[in-house]
Design an enzyme around this catalytic site. Structure first.
Site, short mmCIF file in Angstrom:
data_model
loop_
_atom_site.label_atom_id
_atom_site.label_comp_id
_atom_site.label_asym_id
_atom_site.label_seq_id
_atom_site.Cartn_x
_atom_site.Cartn_y
_atom_site.Cartn_z
N GLN A 1 0.55 63.87 22.05
CA GLN A 1 1.06 62.53 22.32
C GLN A 1 2.50 62.47 21.82
O GLN A 1 2.80 62.88 20.71
CB GLN A 1 0.20 61.49 21.59
CG GLN A 1 0.64 60.05 21.78
CD GLN A 1 0.37 59.55 23.18
OE1 GLN A 1 -0.69 59.83 23.74
NE2 GLN A 1 1.31 58.83 23.75
N ASN B 1 9.28 64.32 20.47
CA ASN B 1 9.46 65.77 20.37
C ASN B 1 9.12 66.32 18.98
O ASN B 1 9.66 67.34 18.56
CB ASN B 1 10.90 66.17 20.76
CG ASN B 1 11.23 65.80 22.19
OD1 ASN B 1 10.40 65.97 23.09
ND2 ASN B 1 12.42 65.26 22.40
N ARG B 2 8.25 65.64 18.28
CA ARG B 2 7.79 66.07 16.96
C ARG B 2 8.90 66.05 15.91
O ARG B 2 8.75 66.63 14.83
CB ARG B 2 7.15 67.46 17.02
CG ARG B 2 5.87 67.54 17.86
CD ARG B 2 4.78 66.66 17.26
NE ARG B 2 3.50 66.83 17.92
CZ ARG B 2 3.04 66.02 18.88
NH1 ARG B 2 3.76 65.00 19.30
NH2 ARG B 2 1.85 66.23 19.41
N LEU B 3 10.02 65.40 16.20
CA LEU B 3 11.10 65.28 15.22
C LEU B 3 10.89 64.00 14.42
O LEU B 3 11.69 63.06 14.45
CB LEU B 3 12.46 65.28 15.93
CG LEU B 3 12.80 66.58 16.67
CD1 LEU B 3 14.13 66.45 17.41
CD2 LEU B 3 12.85 67.75 15.69
N HIS B 4 9.78 63.97 13.69
CA HIS B 4 9.35 62.77 12.99
C HIS B 4 10.28 62.42 11.82
O HIS B 4 10.95 63.29 11.25
CB HIS B 4 7.93 62.96 12.46
CG HIS B 4 6.97 63.48 13.47
ND1 HIS B 4 6.75 62.86 14.68
CD2 HIS B 4 6.17 64.59 13.46
CE1 HIS B 4 5.84 63.54 15.37
NE2 HIS B 4 5.48 64.60 14.65
#
Length: 216
Positions: free
Chosen positions: A13, A194-197
């Site tokens: 997600q 993009n998982r760059l949390h």
């Protein structure tokens, strides 16, 4: 539907709900937690006080389970349980723990590290007395974490205690009460694309909170 390895691997997600900036956070992590907890309540998330409590035994073997947050302030985060349960025994031997909150609808996570101490007897009694009758009886009836022969054993004990305490005030059992997790580290995680949390960590150092950004 059969669950395949490929299906599991492809579950993903993208997170786009919000961002977390150093310019927007509160300098006190308890106040920041209160802000996020209020957001979770207002979003009508199912039981926003659900948290994972991770402990470890004397040898360092980890264990985790879901418990409910029942209060928080500048001193720490409170929950209640059976002192003779597995978690209670682990806490007695190794009083270090980690809490994790996950509010999926807001794409947020909070991770708290700290030391666990028992709440005072008066605080535990006040909370016990506020609980529904069934929960009070359940706290007495259940030998939490111990092996029992079947569910009927538990149900029969509840029936017995219900009759015994009919019309009476139930006193808090000595084996049941509260704990407080006194935080030394609190990390706020906001899901990003993009998982760059975004990860902002507060660490208690020399009497004040140090704020740092962590790589996702």
């Amino acid at each position: 539907m059969k669950v395949t390895q490929e299906m599991v691997q492809n579950l993903r997600q993208d997170y786009k709900a919000a961002e977390l900036s150093e310019n927007d956070i509160v300098k006190n992590p308890i106040a920041q937690f209160e802000k996020w907890f209020s957001d979770a309540v207002n979003a009508e998330i199912f039981e926003p006080n659900i948290m994972t409590l991770a402990t470890a035994d004397k040898s360092g073997r980890p264990n985790a389970r879901i418990v409910l947050l029942k209060g928080f302030d500048e001193n720490g985060f409170n929950f209640y349980t059976n002192y003779l349960s597995q978690k209670g025994k682990e806490i007695k031997k190794n009083p270090l723990a980690c809490l994790v909150f996950f509010w999926g609808e807001l794409e947020r996570q909070v991770r708290i590290e700290g030391k666990i101490e028992k709440l005072d007897k008066e605080t535990s009694e006040q909370y016990f007395n506020s609980r529904p009758l069934g929960s009070q009886i359940g706290a007495i009836a259940s030998p939490q974490s111990q092996v029992i022969a079947n569910r009927e054993v538990l149900e029969n004990k509840v029936d017995e205690l219900t009759k015994q305490y009919e019309g009476k005030t139930i006193q808090k059992p000595a084996h049941w009460g509260g704990y407080i997790v006194k935080p030394t580290v609190i990390e706020f995680w906001q899901g990003r694309s993009n998982r760059l949390h975004d990860r902002i960590r507060y660490t208690f150092v020399n009497g004040s909170w140090k704020i740092e950004r962590l790589a996702p």
